[in-house]
Design a protein around this motif. Structure first.
Motif, mmCIF file in Angstrom:
data_model
loop_
_atom_site.group_PDB
_atom_site.id
_atom_site.type_symbol
_atom_site.label_atom_id
_atom_site.label_comp_id
_atom_site.label_asym_id
_atom_site.label_seq_id
_atom_site.Cartn_x
_atom_site.Cartn_y
_atom_site.Cartn_z
ATOM 1 N N ALA A 107 0.833 -1.205 0.000
ATOM 2 C CA ALA A 107 0.000 0.000 0.000
ATOM 3 C C ALA A 107 0.865 1.250 0.000
ATOM 4 N N LEU A 108 0.317 2.324 -0.530
ATOM 5 C CA LEU A 108 0.969 3.618 -0.443
ATOM 6 C C LEU A 108 0.865 4.133 0.987
ATOM 7 N N VAL A 109 1.815 4.970 1.368
ATOM 8 C CA VAL A 109 1.758 5.642 2.662
ATOM 9 C C VAL A 109 1.681 7.140 2.406
ATOM 10 N N ALA A 110 0.631 7.755 2.940
ATOM 11 C CA ALA A 110 0.457 9.200 2.785
ATOM 12 C C ALA A 110 0.780 9.902 4.087
ATOM 13 N N GLY A 111 1.628 10.920 4.016
ATOM 14 C CA GLY A 111 1.753 11.836 5.135
ATOM 15 C C GLY A 111 0.503 12.688 5.183
ATOM 16 N N ASN A 112 0.216 13.284 6.323
ATOM 17 C CA ASN A 112 -1.043 14.011 6.455
ATOM 18 C C ASN A 112 -0.850 15.351 7.154
ATOM 19 N N ILE A 113 -1.327 16.410 6.504
ATOM 20 C CA ILE A 113 -1.438 17.718 7.151
ATOM 21 C C ILE A 113 -2.863 18.204 6.931
ATOM 22 N N SER A 114 -3.296 19.154 7.749
ATOM 23 C CA SER A 114 -4.708 19.523 7.705
ATOM 24 C C SER A 114 -4.915 20.949 8.201
ATOM 25 N N ASN A 115 -6.187 21.343 8.238
ATOM 26 C CA ASN A 115 -6.562 22.647 8.773
ATOM 27 C C ASN A 115 -5.945 22.863 10.150
ATOM 28 N N THR A 116 -5.406 24.049 10.368
ATOM 29 C CA THR A 116 -4.722 24.321 11.638
ATOM 30 C C THR A 116 -5.629 24.991 12.662
ATOM 31 N N ASN A 117 -6.707 25.596 12.192
ATOM 32 C CA ASN A 117 -7.650 26.336 13.034
ATOM 33 C C ASN A 117 -7.055 27.617 13.628
#
Length: 350
Positions: A107-117
């Motif tokens: 499987a692929l591995v995705a790093g994750n970033i998101s809304n910081t608020n």
């Protein structure tokens, strides 16, 4: 088999991307609702690996490292900023261990970033703060060897663009998905399809939407995005019955609730009666695929059986498809000729 990149898999067909770790971990009792910080990566790594594995075996082509909300601001709020880097690195390493277990293709591995608020379009200092937060998380992702970065749940276009700029600087592919709130435009005034077009023009491999909205209130916007961009469109709705009056799960009412809730709304801990069933989710997945969406999954509230339903609905088979429902042997509702007739005759009275 050589592991294909995200781009190669998208070129070959539909890519299944399971998310929803936040609600699943809370449901299992390993994460606090409200703060929603993924300390499970350090405190209960075996639980996180189990959830990664369950989603992968249900059909996900990607193990998304569970670092949603694992940014400096959230860790500061809970007084654990010293755990920021260890948490991020642990989540990625555990994801890589599970991804390597896939029996047919890693499987692929995705790093994750998101809304910081903390992003505020009127405050330049907040923009630099956000950029620094993304830069350090992306740096750890690159050092740990992720295949791409999933930047998600951005409700400000400009914050998403900053995230994309930092991903581009690191030389990693980007899948950027937006969270559209109840006013039906992003909070800095952009139409979501306009935002996705700009993000694509600036190098995002995938653009689209995730979270906040169920299939019914996300699909119309996905079709607008599909008509506006040339590249790959991503869609990861929540599996809850949002509607035109209540397009997101933040203020979704439950008219049948028999008690007074301790929370202001059903979100986040009383949404259970508002779930879609797996067949509704499967019907949406087919609709999304037919509309040209290639990067398909679910977000908060997803369960492995729902992911498996998405996988099968788009014409794929999951490792755990062998456990898909088969009622033919059921004592009441089955069709096997060896079943007891007196039980079969009782099915409408049970």
């Amino acid at each position: 088999m050589v592991k294909r990149s995200l781009k190669q898999r998208l070129e070959d067909g539909t890519v299944i991307v399971a998310e929803g770790y936040l609600f699943e971990m809370e449901r299992r009792g390993y994460l606090q609702a409200g703060t929603f910080v993924p300390e499970v990566a350090l405190e209960n790594p075996e639980v996180l690996k189990s959830v990664y594995r369950d989603y992968m075996l249900a059909g996900s082509d990607v193990v998304v490292a569970f670092t949603y909300n694992a940014h400096r601001e959230k860790m500061r709020i809970i007084g654990k900023e010293d755990l920021l880097e260890p948490l991020n690195r642990s989540a990625i390493r555990l994801a890589k261990e599970v991804a390597a277990e896939h029996p047919s293709e890693e499987a692929l591995v995705a790093g994750n970033i998101s809304n910081t608020n903390v992003f505020d379009p009127d405050k330049e200092e907040s923009k630099e703060q956000v950029r620094a937060m993304f830069r350090e998380m992306i740096g750890w992702c690159k050092e740990e060897g992720v295949d791409y970065i999933a930047g998600e749940t951005f409700y400000y276009h400009e914050e998403a663009l900053i995230a994309l700029e930092e991903i581009n600087k690191a030389g990693l592919p980007a899948a950027i998905t937006m969270g559209l709130m109840g006013e039906n435009v992003l909070r800095d005034g952009y139409e979501v399809e306009e935002s996705c077009r700009i993000l694509e023009e600036n190098g995002a491999l995938v653009t689209g939407m995730n979270c906040f909205r169920g299939p019914k209130t996300m699909q119309p916007y996905l079709e607008k995005i599909r008509s506006e961009v040339n590249g790959y469109v991503g869609a990861l709705p929540i599996p809850y019955r949002t509607n035109e009056e209540h397009p997101t799960f933040f203020n979704l009412p439950d008219g049948g609730c028999s008690c007074t809730l301790p929370t202001e709304t059903t979100f986040p801990t009383a949404l259970d009666p508002l779930y879609h069933n797996r067949y509704e989710i499967a019907a949406w997945a087919k609709e999304a695929k037919d509309a040209g969406v290639r990067y398909i999954g679910l977000c908060c509230g997803a369960s492995p059986v729902m992911i498996r339903s998405v996988t099968e609905a788009v014409g794929r088979e999951a490792v755990n498809s062998k456990y898909s429902p088969d009622m033919s042997k059921h004592f009441l509702f089955g069709e096997d000729e060896t079943l007891q007739q007196h039980n079969q005759d009782y099915r409408g009275k049970a």
